[in-house]
Design a protein around this motif. Structure first.
Motif, PDB file in Angstrom:
ATOM      1  N   THR A 194      -9.209  34.893  13.247  1.00  0.00           N
ATOM      2  CA  THR A 194      -9.579  34.999  14.650  1.00  0.00           C
ATOM      3  C   THR A 194     -10.610  33.916  14.942  1.00  0.00           C
ATOM      4  O   THR A 194     -11.125  33.272  14.030  1.00  0.00           O
ATOM      5  CB  THR A 194     -10.105  36.390  15.011  1.00  0.00           C
ATOM      6  N   VAL A 196     -13.449  32.259  18.268  1.00  0.00           N
ATOM      7  CA  VAL A 196     -13.912  32.071  19.642  1.00  0.00           C
ATOM      8  C   VAL A 196     -14.285  30.606  19.792  1.00  0.00           C
ATOM      9  O   VAL A 196     -14.665  29.953  18.830  1.00  0.00           O
ATOM     10  CB  VAL A 196     -15.132  32.945  20.002  1.00  0.00           C
ATOM     11  N   ALA A 197     -14.154  30.096  21.011  1.00  0.00           N
ATOM     12  CA  ALA A 197     -14.442  28.687  21.244  1.00  0.00           C
ATOM     13  C   ALA A 197     -14.913  28.521  22.673  1.00  0.00           C
ATOM     14  O   ALA A 197     -14.691  29.391  23.526  1.00  0.00           O
ATOM     15  CB  ALA A 197     -13.198  27.836  20.990  1.00  0.00           C
ATOM     16  N   ALA A 198     -15.563  27.416  22.949  1.00  0.00           N
ATOM     17  CA  ALA A 198     -15.995  27.138  24.315  1.00  0.00           C
ATOM     18  C   ALA A 198     -16.049  25.630  24.535  1.00  0.00           C
ATOM     19  O   ALA A 198     -16.296  24.868  23.598  1.00  0.00           O
ATOM     20  CB  ALA A 198     -17.362  27.761  24.593  1.00  0.00           C
ATOM     21  N   TYR A 210     -16.063  29.187  16.465  1.00  0.00           N
ATOM     22  CA  TYR A 210     -16.364  30.041  15.318  1.00  0.00           C
ATOM     23  C   TYR A 210     -15.060  30.649  14.843  1.00  0.00           C
ATOM     24  O   TYR A 210     -14.370  31.318  15.611  1.00  0.00           O
ATOM     25  CB  TYR A 210     -17.325  31.161  15.719  1.00  0.00           C
ATOM     26  N   THR A 212     -13.023  33.059  11.985  1.00  0.00           N
ATOM     27  CA  THR A 212     -13.158  34.065  10.931  1.00  0.00           C
ATOM     28  C   THR A 212     -11.819  34.243  10.241  1.00  0.00           C
ATOM     29  O   THR A 212     -10.810  34.489  10.895  1.00  0.00           O
ATOM     30  CB  THR A 212     -13.608  35.417  11.522  1.00  0.00           C
ATOM     31  N   ARG A 214      -9.904  36.410   7.220  1.00  0.00           N
ATOM     32  CA  ARG A 214     -10.061  37.614   6.401  1.00  0.00           C
ATOM     33  C   ARG A 214      -9.047  37.562   5.265  1.00  0.00           C
ATOM     34  O   ARG A 214      -7.868  37.266   5.485  1.00  0.00           O
ATOM     35  CB  ARG A 214      -9.848  38.866   7.253  1.00  0.00           C
ATOM     36  N   ALA A 353      -7.888  37.476  24.367  1.00  0.00           N
ATOM     37  CA  ALA A 353      -8.638  36.641  23.431  1.00  0.00           C
ATOM     38  C   ALA A 353      -9.148  37.478  22.270  1.00  0.00           C
ATOM     39  O   ALA A 353      -9.358  38.677  22.384  1.00  0.00           O
ATOM     40  CB  ALA A 353      -9.818  35.988  24.147  1.00  0.00           C
ATOM     41  N   LEU A 354      -9.328  36.848  21.156  1.00  0.00           N
ATOM     42  CA  LEU A 354     -10.045  37.394  20.008  1.00  0.00           C
ATOM     43  C   LEU A 354      -9.245  38.350  19.143  1.00  0.00           C
ATOM     44  O   LEU A 354      -9.731  38.791  18.104  1.00  0.00           O
ATOM     45  CB  LEU A 354     -11.335  38.106  20.440  1.00  0.00           C
TER      46      LEU A 354
ATOM     47  N   VAL B 196     -17.609  40.797  13.586  1.00  0.00           N
ATOM     48  CA  VAL B 196     -16.960  41.134  12.323  1.00  0.00           C
ATOM     49  C   VAL B 196     -18.066  41.419  11.309  1.00  0.00           C
ATOM     50  O   VAL B 196     -19.171  40.889  11.418  1.00  0.00           O
ATOM     51  CB  VAL B 196     -16.054  40.004  11.777  1.00  0.00           C
ATOM     52  N   ARG B 214     -20.684  37.008  24.898  1.00  0.00           N
ATOM     53  CA  ARG B 214     -20.206  36.076  25.914  1.00  0.00           C
ATOM     54  C   ARG B 214     -20.912  36.385  27.235  1.00  0.00           C
ATOM     55  O   ARG B 214     -21.019  37.537  27.635  1.00  0.00           O
ATOM     56  CB  ARG B 214     -18.684  36.215  26.072  1.00  0.00           C
ATOM     57  N   PRO B 217     -17.490  32.408  30.940  1.00  0.00           N
ATOM     58  CA  PRO B 217     -16.344  31.981  30.125  1.00  0.00           C
ATOM     59  C   PRO B 217     -16.717  30.990  29.030  1.00  0.00           C
ATOM     60  O   PRO B 217     -16.181  31.064  27.932  1.00  0.00           O
ATOM     61  CB  PRO B 217     -15.412  31.354  31.160  1.00  0.00           C
ATOM     62  N   ASP B 218     -17.637  30.107  29.300  1.00  0.00           N
ATOM     63  CA  ASP B 218     -17.982  29.132  28.274  1.00  0.00           C
ATOM     64  C   ASP B 218     -19.442  29.186  27.835  1.00  0.00           C
ATOM     65  O   ASP B 218     -19.971  28.202  27.329  1.00  0.00           O
ATOM     66  CB  ASP B 218     -17.602  27.715  28.735  1.00  0.00           C
ATOM     67  N   LEU B 220     -21.813  31.125  25.239  1.00  0.00           N
ATOM     68  CA  LEU B 220     -21.734  32.009  24.085  1.00  0.00           C
ATOM     69  C   LEU B 220     -23.089  32.143  23.407  1.00  0.00           C
ATOM     70  O   LEU B 220     -23.866  31.198  23.371  1.00  0.00           O
ATOM     71  CB  LEU B 220     -20.784  31.429  23.029  1.00  0.00           C
ATOM     72  N   HIS B 222     -24.086  33.417  19.431  1.00  0.00           N
ATOM     73  CA  HIS B 222     -23.450  33.811  18.179  1.00  0.00           C
ATOM     74  C   HIS B 222     -24.549  34.069  17.160  1.00  0.00           C
ATOM     75  O   HIS B 222     -25.523  33.317  17.080  1.00  0.00           O
ATOM     76  CB  HIS B 222     -22.520  32.698  17.684  1.00  0.00           C
ATOM     77  N   LEU B 354     -12.096  43.843  16.259  1.00  0.00           N
ATOM     78  CA  LEU B 354     -12.360  42.543  16.858  1.00  0.00           C
ATOM     79  C   LEU B 354     -12.094  42.456  18.348  1.00  0.00           C
ATOM     80  O   LEU B 354     -12.373  41.429  18.964  1.00  0.00           O
ATOM     81  CB  LEU B 354     -11.563  41.441  16.161  1.00  0.00           C
ATOM     82  N   PRO B 356     -12.997  42.536  21.995  1.00  0.00           N
ATOM     83  CA  PRO B 356     -14.345  42.484  22.566  1.00  0.00           C
ATOM     84  C   PRO B 356     -14.677  43.750  23.350  1.00  0.00           C
ATOM     85  O   PRO B 356     -13.824  44.343  23.978  1.00  0.00           O
ATOM     86  CB  PRO B 356     -14.295  41.263  23.486  1.00  0.00           C
TER      87      PRO B 356
END
Lengths: 364, 364, 364, 364
Positions: A194, A196-198, A210, A212, A214, A353-354, B196, B214, B217-218, B220, B222, B354, B356
């Motif tokens: 999985t 997330v991005a921006a 980021y 992940t 598993r 998403a995710l 996670v 979040r 939208p963009d 983040l 972490h 996972l 959200p």
């Protein structure tokens, strides 16, 4: 009879940022000769030709690929062109070294692997870091069992970097960490991925992500990549049941630290006793093994020429390239971000998403 | 009437790891006197009493809470007991300072906030880091607009740490980063949270976790927290459109670095031209502002006593505590990991990991 | 017979910068009780008394020294007063712990050593660093022969520090390094000492100094101390024929690094062949031994109380104090700088700067 | 008239360690062409010739020097040969770039300066570091007065390094620091120099040395060089009355830190009052200016070619080379160590070690 290993004749397509490093390494190796260079901007190819005495200079990739004097085609062009150039070279019966990522789609990577097998040529991918001494040592520590069970891999690769014009940060930077994790863990694919991005600063391209991965319910790999960080950090941590390692690629000398540290549940402890001492510690010495000082790219070039001479597959072969592309495609899909400025990622739009993306197992 | 600020009489419940630091700071402050200490292990309380000359020593929290000589009750016990002790103190009309996390359930945090308001007492939470000079400076830089638009916050807090016996690493360590992010961004809650986590070495408790918050939208945040890392890293990076900062809490002197660096899309660039230079860079100077050298806990104690004297709410009030608990509960739920050794997390079992978790907006 | 070790009753003279740390450590030790505190500024002593419950408070050192309730007198006053206070305490039959430097003149140090022996009391000097875990480990490595022959010791101790009002930087900072070198090398005195120093910013006191101690023609110790450096560095390097160590006191965790590195003359090499490879290298692993995490001052206090209980001399005894003062006096003389604001250094005026000062050997 | 800058034709003598870097930089510069290479081991010259397409290859330095096709002779041979080769080239009417140290005797350096002037050719010395961006910035800060009065320069250059076969560590490493100090302070020579040195591991060559240069009674420069240190440190600190700088050449990005820190005597303080606060502090921000990222050697080559084109003297000219040799010779003499394996240092034997050596003033 000839005692001499034959000289491999190399043609390089792409003389932009990374191509010149490959040209230099092949040109300075006794077992190779750079016989052809190509770039859409002809003057870049001409400069390389004049620096390294290359006879064939062209802005036509087909001319290079089909030249009878070329044994190994190096594809050092933007990512979206890797597939078609590599395919053309394989079909022309040439060995191929493709820059990372090998392709930008799983189906294309599968096709290249299949074509190379059927045409009896070497397909290699430039996962440079798997040739770095610290990464090779990490693999040794994992494979030999010195680290014990691997609990997690955490990898960070961030700096104020070039925004690539044709792929986002997942395909540009995370591919390094994905290939490191793949190699260190012995070619085992994760069961799910999985991410997330921006995207910032008005760009279409995600510049932070980021990922992940598993591998088992409690075995994780996590990757942080970022083109928009003020400081340059390249660090991979592996936590094992017996030992842990920190690989800091920015350290000028001691890049790999091995910690004789661990933790274990005290066998007498009562898991329901919230005041009880549940965990016992071990905090032993740290050590930094002395590492081979050669440049990773020189090691890689030497290894590839040896593989060609002996007919053995390279460490970073087409299957390794395919495994990396599977993870990257799943991560890109999971993050819902755009892969490239032209083609939006099909299917990315409507999915939540995710949600983790399952990866089909591969024969390592 | 007297111009002198009255002396606040403090009772501390819990003399384990963190309690003694609070006792020392209150005892050494001119505006406070530690008048009562309590611990289930009486000898720990007795040692504190002998060191600091505390008249009332007990292993009975109710005796301390109901003592007429106590104005402010400090709850420094394991997390799962925070709610009931804080509630009891509020109902007894006492001001309360609760260690982090304020509670381990959102509904309990909401109840405490409500009760404190209705009983006219101060409810404070020990989010120590929001009183650290570097964190206060980061907030100034964000609020004043010096960083420009905030693109991301990345926070890492890892070491070979104590496995807490009653909560997992999310509630033990991530609460620090969640409170830092909350404070620096001005009390704005994220719209959704995911995470996670994994548990190793046979423990029930997750010892590694990655949280993603979040905000837009963009935008983040972490967080990486880890009890099982060989090296100690505590670092927060904020990327802004105009400037970026790195807060390295392990640096002995320059903890906060401000980078005059940024990136912007060249206005003339053609997003479809994959060879074109899309992004222009700015890589200016770096600076490290000189920071207040006082211990964060001393600043916090001074601030709380001032708030009591003037009747103003503290920086880390009950609402800040509630906002943090909302994020932690959502992250724990999203990660599907166990919150504590006793109570498994209801609902965690059947939900897909996972996905959200949305956070209802709070009045900052 | 009684199993209980008796409690040592401690009186501390000087409650300025360092005194409170000693008071805290003695007060928190089961084997000691702080029964008297003294400071010329009475309110400082009173604060300590109220914090630690000390019965006797005075601004009269003689009252403390002559009090029948005091077994051990701790002299934590400015350097120029050490001699007279320590002498008075010894003559009163008290054990004495003197802050560094033990005295500011060799003859005074010799007198104290002699008086303590004749009066049968312990004379200890607060060379705190010899009780630090990293320094003890360095001594082990030297004494056990693991480093091989010691070639050099290089020690740096610089920061933007307090200009002491009564001594220059040699007596204030270099005393730490001199005592570390003395302890690590096993109490061997150098055969000669030289130094350069300079005073800036209008101060009478040298704030930068370089000391060189010679032990054999090619065995050197070199010390750089500086009150006027922008960054804080505390680092000691020992180069040996078999191994080398770096002790970085500012590192938060791995303070001591042991390098399995060395160099040797290739036996086949021709010393007259300027092109020949004369020296062969060995660059092996580096390791960081896990060290005792206790505060050095706590180790020292524990050690001193144990010495008093058993009647054994402490590691940093009067002779160690004397050896350090000999080096410091020689260095100060060699540098031609002023020792203190009051008394100029007799003899410093007319001698040529930088000539090495021979040290008479001491029985280690 | 021609707008084109003519191309300088370069001949390089010495293709060992450093020569290839010079060849690469001249070969890749548009304003130069490498037309001749020479090495006593002909195969090293041949390799360079094949890599860079050099027409004239020889193991005879005279042939290269007297070749009509060479404008600039680069002398990259062992130190003891610099003088004779440079002299021969100057007498042949060629411009000369000599590696550091320019010569190993002051009289030889003076002769070269004189000869170059009389023959109207450029004499340059490869003090590479004066072309490094951080060093140029340090000079700007000193010359512009931003640092205030310079109190001291402290420079450390240590690592586990190659034992040079023909000179000791003073001539091999300290020459870098001497040239940096010379450039940063604006070409002012010290009034006196002293040094200590030691040789280990059976070598004739001193591998550790400490140099002290005095400029005014309280203005010092101090240099620590060491071939036998386990860690690599290259750091120069300048303490000024208004600001201080730390130049850490090993830092991957922020090599130069400027500290807005200083110290001054409180004007009201009584120098006889040992308890009084004599010194007031200022501890302001730290900043790291953004620096030119080009390789120093590339800057140097570009600068030298520009100087040749315009007829202006280079930054590191023969006089700079001479000033450095004066300091090195004085330091070597003061330390009483051997300069080279062949010629012992005349006069070093009988003089008392460590006495400072006066330097005659030079017109900067």
């Amino acid at each position: 009879m000839s005692a001499a290993r034959s000289v491999t004749r190399v043609g390089v397509i792409g003389c932009g940022y990374w191509g010149p490093n490959l040209i230099r390494n092949f040109a300075r190796h006794d077992g190779a000769r750079v016989v052809a260079v190509c770039d859409a901007q002809l003057e870049r190819a001409e400069k390389m030709a004049s620096w390294y005495g290359v006879p064939l200079v062209t802005n036509n990739a087909t001319e290079l690929i089909e030249s009878g004097s070329v044994d190994l085609v190096v594809v050092a062009t933007p990512s979206r062109t890797h597939y078609s150039l590599a395919k053309q070279a394989i079909l022309a019966g040439k060995h191929v070294l493709v820059m990372k990522p090998m392709t930008t789609q799983v189906d294309q990577a599968e096709e290249l692997v299949d074509l190379a097998t059927r045409n009896g040529v070497m397909l290699a991918v430039d996962h440079t870091f798997v040739y770095a001494a610290a990464v090779r040592k990490m693999r040794d520590l994992v494979v030999s069992g010195e680290l014990g069970d691997v609990f997690y891999v955490d990898s960070v690769r961030i700096n104020l970097g070039v925004f690539q014009s044709d792929v986002n940060v997942i395909w540009d930077l995370a591919v390094h960490d994905v290939s490191i994790v793949d190699y260190v863990l012995g070619g085992v694919s994760p069961t799910e991925v999985t991410a997330v991005a921006a995207a910032h600063a008005g760009s279409w391209a995600a510049n932070i992500a980021y990922l992940t991965m598993r591998y088992a319910p409690d075995v994780l790999a996590h990757i942080h990549v970022n083109w928009l960080a003020p400081a340059k950090i390249r660090r991979t941590i592996i936590g094992g049941s017996r030992r842990m390692v920190v690989y800091d690629d920015m350290h000028p000398s001691e890049k790999l630290l091995v910690y004789d540290r661990g933790v274990s549940i005290a066998p007498w402890s009562d898991p329901e006793d919230v005041y009880g001492a549940l965990v016992s510690y071990r905090s032993g010495d740290m050590s930094a093994p002395n590492l081979d000082a050669r440049e990773a790219l020189a090691v890689e070039v030497d290894h590839l020429l040896e593989c060609l001479a002996t007919g053995t597959p390279p460490i970073a072969d087409g299957l390794a390239g395919l495994r990396a592309v599977k993870v990257l495609e799943a991560a890109n899909l999971a993050s819902g971000t755009r892969l490239s400025p032209r083609a939006n990622w099909e299917g990315a739009v409507d999915r939540p998403a995710l949600e983790p993306i399952p990866i089909d197992g591969l024969a390592g």
